[in-house]
Design a protein around this motif. Structure first.
Motif, PDB file in Angstrom:
ATOM      1  N   LYS A   4     -18.399  52.573 -14.079  1.00 16.98           N
ATOM      2  CA  LYS A   4     -19.813  51.982 -13.468  1.00 16.98           C
ATOM      3  C   LYS A   4     -21.124  52.743 -14.356  1.00 16.98           C
ATOM      4  CE  LYS A   4     -22.701  50.644  -9.760  1.00 16.98           C
ATOM      5  NZ  LYS A   4     -22.960  50.973  -8.183  1.00 16.98           N
ATOM      6  N   LYS A   5     -21.120  54.019 -13.976  1.00 17.97           N
ATOM      7  CA  LYS A   5     -22.045  54.884 -14.481  1.00 17.97           C
ATOM      8  C   LYS A   5     -22.253  54.646 -16.033  1.00 17.97           C
ATOM      9  CE  LYS A   5     -22.483  58.089 -10.822  1.00 17.97           C
ATOM     10  NZ  LYS A   5     -22.357  59.211 -10.293  1.00 17.97           N
ATOM     11  N   SER A  33     -14.776  48.565  -8.388  1.00 18.36           N
ATOM     12  CA  SER A  33     -13.755  49.280  -7.422  1.00 18.36           C
ATOM     13  C   SER A  33     -12.338  48.986  -7.985  1.00 18.36           C
ATOM     14  CB  SER A  33     -14.167  48.842  -6.052  1.00 18.36           C
ATOM     15  OG  SER A  33     -13.720  47.441  -5.845  1.00 18.36           O
ATOM     16  N   TYR A  45     -13.269  62.382  -9.253  1.00 17.55           N
ATOM     17  CA  TYR A  45     -14.102  61.401  -9.483  1.00 17.55           C
ATOM     18  C   TYR A  45     -13.036  60.177  -9.350  1.00 17.55           C
ATOM     19  CZ  TYR A  45     -18.013  64.106 -10.985  1.00 17.55           C
ATOM     20  OH  TYR A  45     -19.239  65.222 -10.900  1.00 17.55           O
ATOM     21  N   ASP A  46     -13.741  59.082  -9.031  1.00 16.34           N
ATOM     22  CA  ASP A  46     -12.863  57.606  -8.905  1.00 16.34           C
ATOM     23  C   ASP A  46     -13.191  57.241 -10.388  1.00 16.34           C
ATOM     24  OD1 ASP A  46     -11.357  55.563  -8.554  1.00 16.34           O
ATOM     25  OD2 ASP A  46     -12.928  54.531  -7.692  1.00 16.34           O
ATOM     26  N   GLU A  68     -16.058  54.459 -10.505  1.00 15.95           N
ATOM     27  CA  GLU A  68     -17.163  55.129 -10.445  1.00 15.95           C
ATOM     28  C   GLU A  68     -17.606  55.533 -11.713  1.00 15.95           C
ATOM     29  OE1 GLU A  68     -19.492  58.904  -8.336  1.00 15.95           O
ATOM     30  OE2 GLU A  68     -17.313  58.307  -8.053  1.00 15.95           O
TER      31      GLU A  68
END
Length: 1176
Positions: A709-710, A802, A702-703, A706
């Motif tokens: 953000k979640k 990002s 996973y980034d 990301e």
């Protein structure tokens, strides 16, 4: 009642301490009392008829009868006692016979005759045996009845009570005019203490006094060493029946004189407060009290027992209730003795009919918290042969006894060489000890390498200990030994650092070895100092630093104010460590902090039981919310006592809210279609990690952006109330943000193995971005989080997050859309080290303004902050997390160039109004008792003015130390001191020497030692309810000293370094004049203020106790004398004066002789020790 009717052998009955006082009872029932006083003692039989319930069940916490046992029918039980070492209940009767019963079932254990004629009056258990006291004899027997010693007393002795003062000494008292001390080792009387009032019938002991109850109705308090009477309470006019002591309370019951009618049982209990040494409101009870005991379980309950068997429980400071009465079923007999077990779970009663009644508060009762196993008699063993089954194939034939028919040796008869006991070989001495050992004679001394737990030598070396080298802390000096060449998982700079204390305290500890920068570290020995790293994080956020230093309010315990004071110290420090003692003191008083479990016990910190990673994340959430609330409050004037209001936060909007706050929209959608939307402000976000659903349990890559953000735009399903459905329904809750904060705070929530495995997998799978091509491969390991993030809120797609590479900037279109760059500035990690219990460290990117103020250079640099260890590190190291030992806890990202929004000017809110007259917190303080004259407006101090200062302290926690093998003491943890009194005197002008500050500091923490001999502080001086002193808060006095420091005055005192350290003040060295250094020669001892005052000023100070006003004035006079000597005689002559001072001190062993003594030991002021300079 006539005891002759019970048993013919009781015609000359002279019972023990508590005789019957029923009508018609013989006066000899209580031999403590004067027979003439016992005539006409009457009890109202109707008043004793308290209704009680007959049927009682054993309910937890309520006492009820468990068992009754008749020892000898008709023979009164004169003494009962619960064994303090074993589960035994002892009783002694009127005919000198003793019996013991085992456990709650009261099975008979032993029974023997102690004395042929006299009754047993007192029983006391010891580790080796049991003591039995009769009228003129003391016997010690084993629990089985074997005599250990028999000590007869002198003719005429009439003993009634004894008390063990230690393991080998006891005191015995009775109706004679002395108390005898007996050495149990030699069984000899060591000394006799004469008592002013004869008749010591009851004796108790606390950690402060011996308590003696007299037959005259008085209770005397005596010194533990000399047995001299310190205080006396005249409890009852007639006679004393019983008393007990618990904590600071003494309760007594007895008999009062009723004129010609003689004595009557007094239904008022006398209760005394041992702190103030006076009686408080007497307590009325509903039974005629003959016995009483404190039973401190959940509260300090009192059990009051009447002679007819009624028992009442009540609080010593409350009201007695009829509902708290129960009845001991004695079948018409009178209670003669009573005792309470050490566990407070069992009560025993002995009656005049020979029965012992056991009452308990639980079915499974235990007499002691930790009882040793009782030796029970072995059952009679009868040899019997086992029944053998010949049909069983596996039956061993060795079970058949075979006669020895030959002289040949048996196989089990091993030779002597094989059965000789061989001692266990001693473990090998650590090579490090042999290498560093110094031999003196035939004894070797070496420092402890700390490869084993203290005072423990394991026989089996664990395999895990062979994997790494022995734990070796960072050396206390730069001459430390080289690191051992083995692998150690935790690098040295990340390990927990400790302060090595010597006899000089911290003066010879080399902090520079740990910190070669000009930034200030924080000391870790204070309780709850685990948050040191987060304090540094807040300090290096520029708007927070300016906010709290401009903030000042009237609350006594305000964390924003205390942070402002602490940050001011960090600003002034030039590399010297500070301590957050005042901040943590205020932190411990915040109810929310205690409710969240943020206040640790000392044992949890020392043993490493605290879960520091989870704890620091909770602390992070708490401190942001607390600072937001405190800087937002607008109760009354914002400033302190008229000071100008701060511009930051004065408009009703909190700077914390502008800095960290993010407006969040929470949407809740029910399956019925109804949607509820609420808005709120959040100050931080918590990471949420995805569930692993792959069947082979492999973790996907996973980034970080990301996942972040979640976590921010969180969507989850949960049960919630729906107004439309009017019931709890499954709802989908969604969170969206409307704006981006200036500082993005992230709690990582790596609190379990599951999250740790996720982080570990991501750090191994991810490819490192944001690092230049020359970065070494080792630096690229274990890095998952980016050093920069790009965040944007678009109307179409919502939040976009990002990663951003190093050197990459936003395009014009991205800027137009409102995108922002967030740079990583803080990472807080939990260092997991099983050998030390773990610790918390912070990586902080220190900005240009801090370097400009401290070092005069303009650049940015990452630093590691590990309490007082500060070391520059590479930026890649700040993002590395090897979760085997370094677990992420908190991350801070800041918006690039965010400082431009905020007013970064410090406007010192402390002005001269803090020195004006203020009211005392003490209720009893009067103006006539004032010991100081406040400054007038015309007397306000100016820069370079002299101020005499002295402070006195009390101890909150005693120091922890260990004794080394060479006899020297090593301090593990210093004592925790708190300032109790601060005095400032004028140093010039017409009122020179007159105090303008003499504040006693109120404290809400428990004081373990007032140090009265050295501080002059007495119990009650710091209590607002009873103090007659000028009592203030620590914050109020702290502001006065801060104003004086900011003004630029010069403080004169003796030993000011310690004073300022405990007060928690940082004072520039040019503003401190310390007389302990003025009259000091290099490499020589420091000289006390008392000796200097006697030698130079012919003053005899501190003869009995210390007075801070006297000490401050004396320090000012000594400074004047120093200026006089150094200016008139020059440095050479002053050096001669110091030399003569040290010679005189050595001759007198640094003790001040009597001023009026005729031995010629007068001060040099009259004997002209240095005539060349003393004729001034």
């Amino acid at each position: 009642m006539n005891f002759e009717g019970l048993d013919p052998g009781l015609g000359e009955y002279a019972p023990g301490l508590h005789g019957g006082l029923e009508p018609g009872l013989d006066s000899s029932m209580d031999p403590r009392l004067d027979p003439a006083l016992l005539q006409g003692v009457e009890l109202d039989p109707d008043a004793l008829a308290v209704p009680v319930s007959e049927s009682m069940h054993i309910v937890e916490g309520m006492y009820s009868e468990l068992h009754s046992m008749a020892a000898e029918v008709g023979i009164p039980v004169t003494a009962t006692h619960f064994d303090l070492q074993e589960e035994l209940l002892w009783m002694g009767n009127h005919r000198g016979h003793a019996s013991s019963f085992f456990g709650p079932t009261m099975g008979r254990y032993s029974s023997f005759q102690v004395h042929m004629t006299d009754d047993i009056r007192h029983i006391q258990s010891m580790d080796t045996g049991v003591l039995f006291l009769t009228k003129n004899n003391l016997k010690c027997l084993t629990r089985g009845g074997l005599i250990m010693f028999d000590y007869p007393m002198e003719e005429g002795a009439n003993m009634h009570s004894l008390i063990l003062t230690d393991n080998n000494t006891l005191l015995m008292g009775g109706l004679q005019n002395y108390v005898a001390e007996l050495d149990l080792t030699t069984v000899q009387e060591t000394q006799k203490f004469t008592v002013e009032v004869p008749g010591v019938a009851i004796m108790k002991q606390s950690n402060r006094f011996f308590f003696c109850g007299h037959t005259s109705g008085k209770v005397s308090l005596r010194d533990l060493r000399t047995f001299k009477m310190e205080h006396e309470f005249d409890a009852f006019s007639g006679s004393l029946s019983d008393f007990d002591v618990h904590g600071n309370l003494l309760a007594a019951c007895g008999f009062s004189s009723r004129g010609l009618n003689g004595l009557s049982c007094d239904r008022f209990l006398m209760v005394y407060d041992l702190r103030m040494m006076r009686a408080i409101t007497p307590m009325q009870v509903h039974v005629d009290p003959l016995f009483l005991r404190f039973i401190p379980t959940y509260t300090s309950r009192l059990a009051i027992i009447s002679q007819t068997g009624q028992c009442q429980f009540c609080e010593p400071t409350g009201l007695a209730s009829l509902a708290d009465i129960f009845h001991v079923n004695t079948v018409g007999q009178l209670l003669m003795s009573f005792d309470v077990s050490s566990s407070k779970q069992a009560l025993s009663f002995g009656d005049s009919g020979g029965c012992v009644h056991l009452w308990s508060s639980a079915p499974e009762v235990s007499f002691n918290s930790y009882s040793r196993e009782t030796e029970l008699a072995l059952p009679c063993l009868v040899d019997s042969l086992p029944q053998l089954d010949w049909n069983h194939e596996l039956m061993p034939l060795s079970l058949l006894p075979m006669p020895l028919t030959s002289t040949e040796p048996l196989l089990s008869d091993w030779p002597t060489s094989l059965i000789t006991p061989s001692p266990r070989r001693a473990p090998l001495v650590d090579p490090e000890i042999l290498r560093t050992m110094k031999t003196v004679g035939f004894i070797g001394y070496a420092p402890n390498p700390r490869t084993r737990p203290r005072n423990q030598v394991p026989y089996k070396i664990k395999d895990i200990e062979l994997e790494y080298d022995s734990y070796n802390q960072v050396p206390e000096s730069p001459i430390g030994r080289d690191e051992e060449p083995h692998l150690y998982m935790v690098p040295k700079k990340y390990r927990k650092v400790t302060i090595k204390y010597s006899k000089l305290g911290l003066e010879d500890f080399d902090f520079k070895h740990y910190n070669r920068t000009l930034f200030a570290g924080l000391e870790p020995h204070i309780p709850n100092a685990y948050c040191n790293c987060m304090i540094q994080v807040l300090y290096f956020l520029e708007p927070v630093r300016y906010l709290v230093q401009n903030h000042l309010c009237q609350k006594e315990f305000c964390l924003a104010c205390e942070l402002g004071f602490l940050f001011h110290m960090l600003d002034l420090s030039r590399g010297d460590p500070c301590q957050a003692s005042n901040f943590l003191r205020a932190f411990r008083t915040i109810p929310e902090a205690s409710a969240l479990g943020l206040i640790l016990a000392d044992s949890d910190e020392q043993t490493g039981k605290a879960r520091l990673g989870r704890l620091i994340q909770s602390w992070n959430r708490f401190i942001l919310a607390q600072l937001h609330q405190e800087t937002l409050e607008q109760e009354g004037p914002q400033a302190y006592r008229g000071a100008s209001s701060s511009t930051l936060g004065s408009s009703g909007e909190s700077v914390i809210g502008r800095l960290f706050g993010c407006e969040v929209e929470n949407s809740s959608l029910c399956r019925c279609g109804k949607e509820t939307v609420r808005s709120s402000l959040t100050l931080l976000f918590t990471m949420h990690y995805p569930e692993q659903r792959s069947p082979d349990k492999t973790i996907e890559e996973y980034d970080f952006a990301e996942i972040l953000k979640k976590s921010i735009c969180l969507e989850q399903s949960t049960q919630a109330w729906c107004d439309n459905c009017e019931k709890y329904q499954p709802t989908v809750q969604t969170r969206n943000i409307r704006c981006l904060p200036d500082v993005l705070v992230i709690n990582c929530e790596v609190n379990s193995t599951k999250e740790a495995e996720f982080w570990k997998a991501q750090t191994e799978l991810c490819s490192v971005e944001g690092l230049t091509f020359d970065t070494q491969a080792e630096d690229m390991r274990h890095v998952w989080i980016p050093l920069s993030l790009k965040m944007c809120i678009s109307k179409s797609q919502g939040l976009e997050v990002s990663s951003l590479s190093e050197g990459e900037e936003l395009t014009e279109s991205e800027e137009a859309e409102g995108a922002s760059v967030f740079d990583l500035v803080v990472t807080v990690s939990h260092i997991q080290d099983a050998r030390t219990g773990g610790n918390l460290v912070a990586h902080i990117k220190v900005g240009e303004t801090y370097h400009q103020r401290k070092e005069g250079v303009t650049h940015q640099q990452w630093y590691l902050f590990n309490d007082f260890l500060i070391e520059p590190i590479d930026k890649a190291e700040s993002a590395q997390f090897d979760v085997n030992w370094k677990v992420p806890a908190v991350l801070y990202y800041v918006k690039r160039n965010y400082n431009a929004k905020y007013d970064l000017r410090i406007k010192n809110p402390i002005d001269a109004s803090v020195l004006l007259t203020e009211a005392s917190l003490a209720r009893k303080q009067r103006k006539s008792h004032a010991t100081f004259i406040p400054l007038m407006v015309s007397e306000m101090p100016q820069a370079a003015d002299l101020v005499g200062l002295d402070a006195e302290f009390v101890t909150l926690n005693q120091e922890e130390a260990e004794l080394r093998s060479d006899g020297t003491k090593s301090t593990i943890k210093p004592s925790q001191m708190s300032v109790a009194r601060i005095t400032c005197v004028r140093g010039q002008g017409t009122n020179e020497g007159v105090p303008f500050i003499d504040d006693y500091i109120s404290t809400q923490e428990q004081v373990v030692d007032y140090l009265t001999q050295y501080s002059g502080i007495k119990p009650g001086d710091l209590d607002a309810k009873i103090s007659s002193k000028h009592l203030t808060t620590l914050k109020s006095t702290y502001l006065k000293l801060r104003f004086l420091i900011d003004t630029g005055v010069r403080f004169v005192g003796h030993g000011l370094q310690k004073d300022f350290r405990v007060i928690n003040l940082m004072v520039p060295k040019e503003q401190v004049i310390d007389t302990v250094y003025l009259f000091h020669m290099p490499r020589k001892r420091m000289i006390s203020l008392r000796f200097l005052a006697w030698y130079f000023l012919d003053l005899n100070i501190q003869s009995e106790t210390h007075d801070s006003i006297e000490d401050a004035r004396t320090a000012l006079q000594l400074y004047r004398k120093y200026v006089e000597l150094s200016h008139n005689g020059g440095q050479e002559e002053f050096r001669k004066v110091l030399k003569a001072l040290y010679e005189k001190g050595r001759k007198l062993d640094w003790k001040v002789p009597d001023i009026d003594s005729a031995d010629g030991q007068g001060s040099p002021k009259s004997t002209a020790v240095f005539p060349s300079v003393m004729g001034l």
